[in-house]
Design an enzyme around this catalytic site. Structure first.
Site: not given
Length: 188
Positions: A48-50, A52, A146
């Site tokens: 999960l990106d930063k 999220s 993403r």
């Protein structure tokens, strides 16, 4: 009996889905290892990106990681999108849209998309000022870089907040942000 260990984590906003940061020029990044004393060899399954939040599975078992990342396992996300998303945009998302992966065009696989009146009770609200927004649920069987954010952008509705709430039959509900729970198995 397996010697591998498995964990569920509610990844908070602002954390990177990794344990080591290899960019010396950028410091002060929050890493998963700050949340729990994970054993050596622990890896996050997918990322999960930063910006999220939500359910993240971690394991010391590479085969389990491969299985969970496969198209056999659904991943459900809640996306709070800016504006009043249209039924046409939802249908486009369901059918698949063209996004860019590593600079090349990619058509996303068909997925389940539902408009929600509001998020589940266990999701803490965040204030985005006077911006109009709506929540949608998106269930994917793939996980490109993403992807959800790129998909909603392509249909004209920017994602303000993204939370993964389910992987297979495992749900986020019951885990507080930053909480880690060790489990015997991830996916049966």
């Amino acid at each position: 009996m397996s010697d591998h260990r498995h964990f569920l984590l509610h990844k908070p906003f602002g954390y990177l889905s990794q344990f080591v940061f290899n960019q010396p020029k950028r410091r002060n990044k929050k890493m998963l290892g700050e949340l729990h004393d994970f054993p050596d060899g622990t890896m996050s399954i997918g990322r999960l990106d930063k910006n999220s939040e939500g359910l993240l599975m971690l394991t010391t078992d590479g085969k389990m990681s491969y299985h969970v990342r496969s198209r056999k396992v659904e991943k459900e996300y809640l996306a709070q999108v800016e504006g009043e998303i249209t039924s046409e945009a939802i249908e486009q998302l369901r059918s698949g849209v063209e996004i860019r992966i590593d600079g090349a065009p990619y058509i996303t696989r068909p997925c389940k998309v539902e408009l929600l009146n509001e998020p589940p009770d266990y999701i803490e609200p965040k204030d985005f000022g006077n911006r109009t927004s709506r929540w949608i649920s998106m269930t994917l069987t793939e996980g490109k870089f993403r992807q959800v954010r790129k998909m909603t952008d392509m249909v004209g509705f920017r994602t303000l907040r993204l939370i993964r709430i389910r992987i297979g039959d495992t749900h986020l509900e019951g885990l507080a942000p930053g909480e880690v729970k060790e489990v015997n198995e991830l996916i049966s």
